[in-house]
Enzyme design. Structure first.
Site, PDB file in Angstrom:
ATOM      1  N   ASP A 174       0.862  -1.182   0.000  1.00  0.00           N
ATOM      2  CA  ASP A 174       0.000   0.000   0.000  1.00  0.00           C
ATOM      3  C   ASP A 174       0.897   1.230   0.000  1.00  0.00           C
ATOM      4  O   ASP A 174       2.122   1.117  -0.058  1.00  0.00           O
ATOM      5  CB  ASP A 174      -0.960  -0.023   1.205  1.00  0.00           C
ATOM      6  CG  ASP A 174      -2.314   0.611   0.861  1.00  0.00           C
ATOM      7  OD1 ASP A 174      -2.314   1.781   0.413  1.00  0.00           O
ATOM      8  OD2 ASP A 174      -3.358  -0.057   0.998  1.00  0.00           O
ATOM      9  N   HIS A 245      -3.135   3.251  -4.498  1.00  0.00           N
ATOM     10  CA  HIS A 245      -2.483   2.735  -3.272  1.00  0.00           C
ATOM     11  C   HIS A 245      -1.089   2.180  -3.591  1.00  0.00           C
ATOM     12  O   HIS A 245      -0.693   1.128  -3.095  1.00  0.00           O
ATOM     13  CB  HIS A 245      -3.357   1.648  -2.621  1.00  0.00           C
ATOM     14  CG  HIS A 245      -4.565   2.217  -1.910  1.00  0.00           C
ATOM     15  ND1 HIS A 245      -4.488   2.829  -0.679  1.00  0.00           N
ATOM     16  CD2 HIS A 245      -5.872   2.256  -2.257  1.00  0.00           C
ATOM     17  CE1 HIS A 245      -5.700   3.215  -0.292  1.00  0.00           C
ATOM     18  NE2 HIS A 245      -6.564   2.898  -1.244  1.00  0.00           N
ATOM     19  N   GLU A 308     -10.338   2.805  -4.577  1.00  0.00           N
ATOM     20  CA  GLU A 308      -9.876   4.146  -4.196  1.00  0.00           C
ATOM     21  C   GLU A 308      -8.736   4.644  -5.084  1.00  0.00           C
ATOM     22  O   GLU A 308      -7.658   4.975  -4.606  1.00  0.00           O
ATOM     23  CB  GLU A 308      -9.439   4.137  -2.727  1.00  0.00           C
ATOM     24  CG  GLU A 308     -10.585   3.783  -1.786  1.00  0.00           C
ATOM     25  CD  GLU A 308     -10.166   3.710  -0.327  1.00  0.00           C
ATOM     26  OE1 GLU A 308     -11.023   3.991   0.534  1.00  0.00           O
ATOM     27  OE2 GLU A 308      -9.014   3.372  -0.019  1.00  0.00           O
TER      28      GLU A 308
END
Ligand code: ACM
Length: 526
Positions: A174, A245, A308
């Protein structure tokens, strides 16, 4: 219940054929080390030894895979007059039968040394026929936001297999840290595994702890984790997030980003606007990384995130815009879908199915992709209706980084309020999925994101006993529950109280049902 029964004692024989030798050794070790009994493993067909102090493991000839090629996990457990017999059509079923058998042993059998030799154990005759309601019974761990030591991952595998869960999803990368060495790109761990400091308290406070954090597993560590898990019938699902990410990777290799501006591994939480560019060299990077992942993780699924991913950098990038035009794509979201489809094709060429968070439905998920529904159940409902397999992971029930209660005694957490009862009440198959599509719900998964989970002890606190409630739904199914009556939460809770004694013997930092202990209550990050 049937009549009769048996007494088990020192000098126990486990009868098992070669195919079950691993399962037999696992049981022998558990009994020998904690109960102080001598245990012998023998092959079948030694009737003279079957004097009544026997656990007999039997593989029934039949297919040990179901029509979806998943292992058959059901078993029959019989306590008879001459033996305890576990019968299944594959080793996984025998293992689950033995997990049930272990529940008949004293709590002290969960210790790793003998305090005093256990007296003979009288078991009443009975017969149980049992199988799981769902094939995918997953537990997720984010080792990026806080690196979790290998010893904890192994302990977690023991604990989830004790609960008959069968998938460990490791969130390996991440923005805040990259935890798996990749031979072709050494800087991913040299640079990407370390951050300067971390947010202290809630990230919106803007405070930092001033202490470096990081770490990564060696390739051999990961092989060991996979091997240990497989012996316990747990598959490890690796997750490499892309195309968002990815700041830890961009910090290591700035050419992966949309500008060559240097970036550092992120020190705070949230959604970063800095994502991968989607140029050919970056696609090659992604597939090279995934090839090394596939070499290490034998599970048939690979998770590539997809959640995201802001598109602002692609909107501003001439190269991204040119790519969209060349590929005839109308939006940046379609560009992400184009990328995911290329990745899915690559994985499928290597015998792996792509798993992604429910955002992969936006712009169209590739055929055969498995959708993990986290923003609620809607993604899962939509995916199943479109013919995708689904793993339900809705945050409102199954995000275990949320606090147990809205209570000032609870340690700092990202959100308030997922109680054990709420987890127990979850039904992975919403009524709104049409009957004919329900088989697409492979199961469910609980998630532990670790922004506010700085160490393994706190992770245990958040998992347990919510994992116990989760496993109850996963194995028995929602239909085995009533909100009142004989299968009420109170009935579950009374069994759970007994189960917590096993956690005491193992040494699990679980949350008592009444609330945190003063030590657990201490705020972890502030
Ligand atoms: C997620 O929680 N962003 C999958």
């Amino acid at each position: 219940m049937t009549g009769g029964g048996i007494s088990l004692h020192d000098g126990l024989t486990i009868e098992a054929t070669d195919e079950l030798a691993g399962v037999a050794r696992w049981l022998r070790q558990a009994v020998e080390q904690s109960m102080g009994w001598r245990v012998e493993i023998s092959g079948h067909a030694r009737p003279s030894t079957t004097s009544g102090n026997v656990v007999r493991l039997v593989l029934e000839r039949g297919d040990d895979r179901d029509e979806h090629r998943s292992p058959v996990e059901g078993y029959r457990l019989k306590v008879g007059d001459d033996a305890v017999t576990v019968t299944a059509s594959g080793p996984a079923g025998v293992f689950y039968g033995l997990q049930t058998f272990r529940q008949l042993l004293p709590d002290s059998s969960w210790r790793v040394a003998t305090i005093e030799p256990a007296p003979p154990l009288a078991l009443t005759g009975m017969e149980v026929s049992d199988e799981p309601a769902f094939a995918w019974r997953g537990v997720h761990l984010d080792v990026s936001r806080h690196f979790m030591p290998k010893g904890f991952v192994l302990k977690l595998i023991d604990l989830i297999s004790m609960h008959k869960c069968n998938v460990l999803h490791l969130h390996l990368t991440d923005d805040q840290g990259w935890r798996m060495p990749i031979e072709a790109y050494p800087r991913l761990v040299e640079v990407g595994a370390w951050r300067r400091e971390s947010a202290a308290g809630h990230y919106r406070e803007g405070r930092f702890d001033g202490r470096p954090h990081g770490g990564f597993y060696s390739t051999d560590d990961l092989r060991e984790i996979v091997g240990y898990a497989r012996e316990r019938f747990v598959e490890v699902l690796p997750e490499i997030e892309m195309p968002g990410h990815m700041v830890a990777a961009i910090a290591a290799y700035p050419e992966l980003g949309n500008s060559l501006e240097p970036r550092e591994v992120l020190t705070t939480w949230g959604i970063s606007p800095h994502v991968l560019n989607l140029e050919p060299a970056t696609l090659k990077f992604c597939t090279d990384v995934l090839d090394e992942v596939i070499d290490l993780f034998p599970f048939g699924y690979v998770h590539v995130g997809g959640d995201e991913c802001p598109t602002s950098e692609w909107e501003a990038s001439e190269k991204a815009q040119a790519l969209m035009t060349a590929e005839g794509l109308d939006s940046e979201r379609q560009l992400q879908a184009w990328f995911t489809a290329r990745i899915a094709r690559h994985l499928s060429g290597r015998g792996r199915r792509l798993v992604g968070w429910d955002e992969i439905l936006e712009g169209g998920a590739p055929p055969g992709a498995v959708v993990m529904s986290w923003r609620g159940e809607e993604g899962g409902i939509k995916a199943a209706s479109a013919g995708h397999d689904v793993v339900m992971a809705p945050q409102q029930w199954l995000y275990f980084d949320w606090a147990y209660a809205d209570d000032p005694r609870e340690p700092l957490a990202i959100c308030p309020g997922t109680s054990v009862e709420r987890v127990w009440s979850y039904d992975p198959v919403p009524d709104s999925i049409p009957e004919v599509q329900r088989h697409h719900v492979l199961g469910a998964q609980c998630q532990l994101w670790t922004e506010y989970v700085p160490n393994a002890e706190h992770a245990e606190y958040l998992y347990f006993p919510r994992v116990s409630a989760f496993s109850e739904v996963m194995w028995r199914g929602a239909a085995a529950r009533d909100l009142s009556g004989p299968r009420s939460f109170e009935e579950f809770e009374s069994r759970l109280r007994q189960h917590l004694r096993r956690f005491d013997a193992i040494g699990v930092n679980y949350r008592p049902l009444e609330g945190p202990t003063p030590g657990q209550s201490r705020v972890w990050v502030r």
